[in-house]
Write a protein that holds these residues in place. Structure first.
Motif, PDB file in Angstrom:
ATOM      1  N   ALA A   1      11.362   6.361   1.916  1.00 49.59           N
ATOM      2  CA  ALA A   1      10.462   5.332   2.462  1.00 49.59           C
ATOM      3  C   ALA A   1      11.100   3.943   2.445  1.00 49.59           C
ATOM      4  N   GLY A   2      12.267   3.813   1.796  1.00 50.42           N
ATOM      5  CA  GLY A   2      12.953   2.532   1.758  1.00 50.42           C
ATOM      6  C   GLY A   2      12.688   1.714   0.510  1.00 50.42           C
ATOM      7  N   ALA A   3      12.189   2.349  -0.552  1.00 47.45           N
ATOM      8  CA  ALA A   3      11.902   1.628  -1.795  1.00 47.45           C
ATOM      9  C   ALA A   3      13.192   1.099  -2.414  1.00 47.45           C
ATOM     10  N   ASN A   4      13.165  -0.158  -2.866  1.00 46.61           N
ATOM     11  CA  ASN A   4      14.346  -0.702  -3.556  1.00 46.61           C
ATOM     12  C   ASN A   4      14.057  -1.092  -5.004  1.00 46.61           C
ATOM     13  N   ILE A   5      12.783  -0.970  -5.426  1.00 47.93           N
ATOM     14  CA  ILE A   5      12.415  -1.083  -6.841  1.00 47.93           C
ATOM     15  C   ILE A   5      11.521   0.122  -7.129  1.00 47.93           C
ATOM     16  N   VAL A   6      11.939   0.961  -8.044  1.00 45.31           N
ATOM     17  CA  VAL A   6      11.168   2.175  -8.337  1.00 45.31           C
ATOM     18  C   VAL A   6      10.759   2.188  -9.805  1.00 45.31           C
ATOM     19  N   GLY A   7       9.457   2.323 -10.036  1.00 53.46           N
ATOM     20  CA  GLY A   7       8.930   2.435 -11.385  1.00 53.46           C
ATOM     21  C   GLY A   7       8.728   3.900 -11.738  1.00 53.46           C
ATOM     22  N   ILE A   8       9.383   4.342 -12.818  1.00 53.02           N
ATOM     23  CA  ILE A   8       9.226   5.720 -13.282  1.00 53.02           C
ATOM     24  C   ILE A   8       8.161   5.703 -14.367  1.00 53.02           C
ATOM     25  N   ASN A   9       6.962   6.153 -14.021  1.00 52.50           N
ATOM     26  CA  ASN A   9       5.836   6.085 -14.948  1.00 52.50           C
ATOM     27  C   ASN A   9       5.794   7.342 -15.809  1.00 52.50           C
ATOM     28  N   THR A  10       5.989   7.166 -17.103  1.00 52.42           N
ATOM     29  CA  THR A  10       5.995   8.325 -18.000  1.00 52.42           C
ATOM     30  C   THR A  10       4.586   8.840 -18.292  1.00 52.42           C
ATOM     31  N   ARG A  11       3.560   8.069 -17.869  1.00 50.97           N
ATOM     32  CA  ARG A  11       2.184   8.531 -18.061  1.00 50.97           C
ATOM     33  C   ARG A  11       1.771   9.425 -16.896  1.00 50.97           C
TER      34      ARG A  11
ATOM     35  N   THR B   1       7.546   0.577  -6.309  1.00 50.29           N
ATOM     36  CA  THR B   1       7.056   1.890  -5.893  1.00 50.29           C
ATOM     37  C   THR B   1       7.033   2.807  -7.111  1.00 50.29           C
ATOM     38  N   GLU B   2       5.838   3.272  -7.458  1.00 51.81           N
ATOM     39  CA  GLU B   2       5.681   4.048  -8.686  1.00 51.81           C
ATOM     40  C   GLU B   2       5.738   5.548  -8.432  1.00 51.81           C
ATOM     41  N   ILE B   3       6.550   6.222  -9.250  1.00 51.51           N
ATOM     42  CA  ILE B   3       6.719   7.670  -9.108  1.00 51.51           C
ATOM     43  C   ILE B   3       6.465   8.361 -10.454  1.00 51.51           C
ATOM     44  N   HIS B   4       6.206   9.675 -10.373  1.00 51.09           N
ATOM     45  CA  HIS B   4       5.932  10.449 -11.586  1.00 51.09           C
ATOM     46  C   HIS B   4       6.731  11.750 -11.639  1.00 51.09           C
TER      47      HIS B   4
ATOM     48  N   ILE C   1      -0.780   8.630  -4.581  1.00 47.05           N
ATOM     49  CA  ILE C   1      -2.028   8.456  -3.824  1.00 47.05           C
ATOM     50  C   ILE C   1      -1.799   8.115  -2.345  1.00 47.05           C
ATOM     51  N   LEU C   2      -0.535   8.186  -1.891  1.00 50.69           N
ATOM     52  CA  LEU C   2      -0.210   7.826  -0.510  1.00 50.69           C
ATOM     53  C   LEU C   2       0.556   8.952   0.175  1.00 50.69           C
ATOM     54  N   THR C   3       0.376   9.079   1.484  1.00 46.79           N
ATOM     55  CA  THR C   3       1.243   9.981   2.243  1.00 46.79           C
ATOM     56  C   THR C   3       2.599   9.290   2.407  1.00 46.79           C
ATOM     57  N   PRO C   4       3.679  10.036   2.640  1.00 43.46           N
ATOM     58  CA  PRO C   4       4.980   9.392   2.874  1.00 43.46           C
ATOM     59  C   PRO C   4       4.927   8.390   4.025  1.00 43.46           C
ATOM     60  N   GLU C   5       4.152   8.711   5.059  1.00 45.06           N
ATOM     61  CA  GLU C   5       4.036   7.813   6.227  1.00 45.06           C
ATOM     62  C   GLU C   5       3.343   6.508   5.841  1.00 45.06           C
ATOM     63  N   LYS C   6       2.268   6.625   5.054  1.00 44.70           N
ATOM     64  CA  LYS C   6       1.534   5.432   4.648  1.00 44.70           C
ATOM     65  C   LYS C   6       2.371   4.583   3.690  1.00 44.70           C
ATOM     66  N   LEU C   7       3.119   5.222   2.814  1.00 42.59           N
ATOM     67  CA  LEU C   7       4.017   4.498   1.910  1.00 42.59           C
ATOM     68  C   LEU C   7       5.020   3.674   2.695  1.00 42.59           C
ATOM     69  N   THR C   8       5.640   4.285   3.687  1.00 42.31           N
ATOM     70  CA  THR C   8       6.613   3.585   4.531  1.00 42.31           C
ATOM     71  C   THR C   8       5.955   2.403   5.248  1.00 42.31           C
ATOM     72  N   GLU C   9       4.755   2.626   5.766  1.00 40.79           N
ATOM     73  CA  GLU C   9       4.019   1.581   6.485  1.00 40.79           C
ATOM     74  C   GLU C   9       3.715   0.390   5.565  1.00 40.79           C
TER      75      GLU C   9
ATOM     76  N   LEU D   1      -4.005   1.063  -0.779  1.00 40.32           N
ATOM     77  CA  LEU D   1      -4.068   2.172   0.171  1.00 40.32           C
ATOM     78  C   LEU D   1      -3.885   1.731   1.614  1.00 40.32           C
ATOM     79  N   GLU D   2      -4.204   0.448   1.911  1.00 35.10           N
ATOM     80  CA  GLU D   2      -4.212  -0.029   3.292  1.00 35.10           C
ATOM     81  C   GLU D   2      -3.572  -1.414   3.406  1.00 35.10           C
ATOM     82  N   THR D   3      -3.167  -1.749   4.637  1.00 34.71           N
ATOM     83  CA  THR D   3      -2.458  -3.009   4.883  1.00 34.71           C
ATOM     84  C   THR D   3      -3.311  -4.241   4.551  1.00 34.71           C
ATOM     85  N   LYS D   4      -4.636  -4.125   4.670  1.00 31.56           N
ATOM     86  CA  LYS D   4      -5.509  -5.262   4.340  1.00 31.56           C
ATOM     87  C   LYS D   4      -5.319  -5.716   2.897  1.00 31.56           C
ATOM     88  N   GLN D   5      -5.042  -4.760   2.008  1.00 26.47           N
ATOM     89  CA  GLN D   5      -4.836  -5.103   0.601  1.00 26.47           C
ATOM     90  C   GLN D   5      -3.507  -5.822   0.376  1.00 26.47           C
ATOM     91  N   VAL D   6      -2.527  -5.524   1.223  1.00 22.52           N
ATOM     92  CA  VAL D   6      -1.225  -6.188   1.121  1.00 22.52           C
ATOM     93  C   VAL D   6      -1.380  -7.672   1.465  1.00 22.52           C
TER      94      VAL D   6
END
Length: 249
Positions: free
Chosen positions: A172-182, A158-161, A136-144, A114-119
């Motif tokens: 947001a600039g994602a170059n690897i996208v995970g399509i989660n079927t769950r 970057t996981e999407i549903h 679980i992220l806003t578009p702005e936070k995802l980009t950040e 959720l936050e840069t500290k975790q990165v």
């Protein structure tokens, strides 16, 4: 979008954990990245180390992520995903550190970031890449957070549903996208999601099918639409991972 009760509970717990994360200043990642590794084959596998989950409970009783990760590497995985959430998935940062220090593949930290500290924390403990969940992220936070990962030369899965989330990830600039079927709202599997969403993503994006692989037939359903698959529960439920790998391929 309102989050499902379990997901909301996990996010609130994660916020409490974030408060006590130290301010790490790790060195940038130096090895082969996740994007590069997944692109190096016609079809790639990210194999996952996962002890338990909210939807399945305990998945693997005898859980040694280092032994599991080494087996995956020997079988031919392109990358390893390691769960680091302790309360809900039975993982830890020590698991990440042990695997990344002894397995020569890109290691993905799978957690609720959720936050840069975790990165920075992910890189400190050896991750080559992190998971970011659009739900679980806003578009702005995802980009950040994607930009923050780049500071440490880390890739992002970057996981999407949904189709809407695919658009958010792309912007947001994602170059690897995970399509989660769950479905994170009710934990049901929607097998038709991968073909429906994959076509909405740019050819430059590495597409990863996630969840729902219980057999070779399920994997074959993914193959025409994505570049890779992330598989965890299927392997974790098998006593012999090598045999399970052979059955799948």
């Amino acid at each position: 979008m309102a989050l499902h009760r379990v997901l909301q509970e996990i996010v609130e717990e994660k916020k409490r954990e974030i408060e006590i994360i130290p301010e790490y200043k790790p060195a940038p990642y130096q090895g082969v990245g996740l994007w590069q590794s997944l692109r190096s084959r016609k079809f790639s596998i990210i194999s996952e180390c996962k002890k338990m989950s909210p939807s399945s409970g305990i998945i693997r009783e005898s859980y040694d992520p280092l032994v599991i990760a080494k087996t995956y590497s020997e079988c031919g995985a392109s990358a390893i995903s390691v769960l680091t959430d302790k309360k809900y998935f039975g993982g830890s940062l020590e698991d990440l550190k042990n695997v990344s220090s002894q397995v020569n593949l890109p290691i993905l930290r799978k957690d609720f970031i959720l936050e840069t500290k975790q990165v920075a924390e992910a890189r400190e403990f050896g991750a080559a890449a992190i998971l970011l969940i659009v739900r679980i992220l806003t578009p702005e936070k995802l980009t950040e957070l994607i930009k923050e990962a780049k500071k440490y030369n880390m890739d992002v899965l970057t996981e999407i549903h949904t189709e809407e989330e695919a658009l958010i990830a792309s912007k947001a600039g994602a170059n690897i996208v995970g399509i989660n079927t769950r479905d994170l709202d009710d934990f049901t599997i929607h097998q038709d999601l991968v073909p429906k969403v994959a076509g909405k993503l740019s050819p430059n994006i590495v597409k990863v099918g996630e969840s729902g692989v219980k057999s070779k037939a399920d994997l074959d359903d993914f193959r025409p639409h994505v570049d890779a698959a992330l598989i965890g529960t299927y392997f974790m439920k098998k006593t012999d991972i090598r045999q399970a790998w052979l059955e799948l391929f």
